[in-house]
Scaffold this motif. Structure first.
Motif, PDB file in Angstrom:
ATOM      1  N   THR A   1       0.783  -1.156   0.138  1.00 50.96           N
ATOM      2  CA  THR A   1      -0.304  -0.120   0.603  1.00 50.96           C
ATOM      3  C   THR A   1       0.872   1.099   0.265  1.00 50.96           C
ATOM      4  OG1 THR A   1      -1.742  -1.171   1.272  1.00 50.96           O
ATOM      5  CG2 THR A   1      -1.913   0.915   1.369  1.00 50.96           C
TER       6      THR A   1
ATOM      7  N   LEU B   1       2.349   1.463  -3.421  1.00 52.46           N
ATOM      8  CA  LEU B   1       1.149   1.697  -4.471  1.00 52.46           C
ATOM      9  C   LEU B   1       0.918   4.182  -4.512  1.00 52.46           C
ATOM     10  CD1 LEU B   1      -1.406  -0.791  -4.017  1.00 52.46           C
ATOM     11  CD2 LEU B   1       0.171  -0.193  -6.262  1.00 52.46           C
ATOM     12  N   VAL B   2       0.877   3.582  -3.540  1.00 50.82           N
ATOM     13  CA  VAL B   2       0.995   5.443  -3.110  1.00 50.82           C
ATOM     14  C   VAL B   2       2.103   6.415  -3.652  1.00 50.82           C
ATOM     15  CG1 VAL B   2       0.305   7.571  -1.022  1.00 50.82           C
ATOM     16  CG2 VAL B   2      -0.955   5.268  -0.511  1.00 50.82           C
TER      17      VAL B   2
ATOM     18  N   THR C   1       2.188   6.257  -7.331  1.00 56.92           N
ATOM     19  CA  THR C   1       1.901   6.490  -7.711  1.00 56.92           C
ATOM     20  C   THR C   1       1.596   8.496  -7.851  1.00 56.92           C
ATOM     21  OG1 THR C   1      -0.203   7.273  -6.153  1.00 56.92           O
ATOM     22  CG2 THR C   1      -0.591   6.033  -7.626  1.00 56.92           C
TER      23      THR C   1
ATOM     24  N   THR D   1      -5.843   7.152  -3.915  1.00 57.56           N
ATOM     25  CA  THR D   1      -4.622   5.908  -3.407  1.00 57.56           C
ATOM     26  C   THR D   1      -4.841   5.944  -2.200  1.00 57.56           C
ATOM     27  OG1 THR D   1      -3.352   5.673  -5.715  1.00 57.56           O
ATOM     28  CG2 THR D   1      -2.570   4.533  -4.003  1.00 57.56           C
TER      29      THR D   1
ATOM     30  N   SER E   1      -5.381   3.766   1.031  1.00 58.77           N
ATOM     31  CA  SER E   1      -4.506   3.573   1.845  1.00 58.77           C
ATOM     32  C   SER E   1      -4.818   3.482   3.021  1.00 58.77           C
ATOM     33  CB  SER E   1      -3.186   3.928   1.372  1.00 58.77           C
ATOM     34  OG  SER E   1      -3.270   5.498   1.753  1.00 58.77           O
TER      35      SER E   1
END
Length: 120
Positions: free
Chosen positions: A57, A60-61, A64, A100, A104
């Motif tokens: 997670t 991903l943040v 992005t 995102t 999260s």
């Protein structure tokens, strides 16, 4: 010869990571949140699965946010002046980061929420 190219590519990648860490305030904010979440993970003794979910997670943040930064820089380069279409592109890219980040927070609440409740 191939190994030399790999080392050079890594150097470029590292330079890009340093640039985003130095110049992007939102990325710095996400890194601060990352440090807090990792500290909380150690405090609450997360399981391996919980760590995997948290780290994915976080990744991903951060990813992005980096992609958003790239899109913003490309748009600023191609169209330095104001253009409603460019604004919309940049807004959508920022929206990707927002979605995102919201996900999260939900993941964090699912993992840390019950642990925090046990402390209370």
């Amino acid at each position: 010869m191939k190994d030399k190219k790999s080392v050079v590519g890594f150097r470029f990648a590292w330079a890009g990571l340093k640039a985003v860490m130095k110049k992007e305030s939102n990325f710095q904010l996400h890194l601060t949140a990352t440090a807090i979440v990792i500290a909380a993970g150690f405090f609450f003794h997360l399981s391996l699965i919980e760590w995997a979910v948290i780290l994915l997670t976080i990744g991903l943040v951060l990813i992005t946010e980096m992609i958003n930064s790239v899109i913003e820089r490309i748009m600023d380069f191609t169209q330095p002046g104001y253009d409603e279409r460019i604004k919309e592109i940049k807004d959508i890219a920022a929206g990707v980061v927002l979605v995102t980040a919201i996900i999260s927070v939900v993941v964090g609440a699912l993992i840390f929420g019950p642990k925090v409740m046990q402390l209370l």
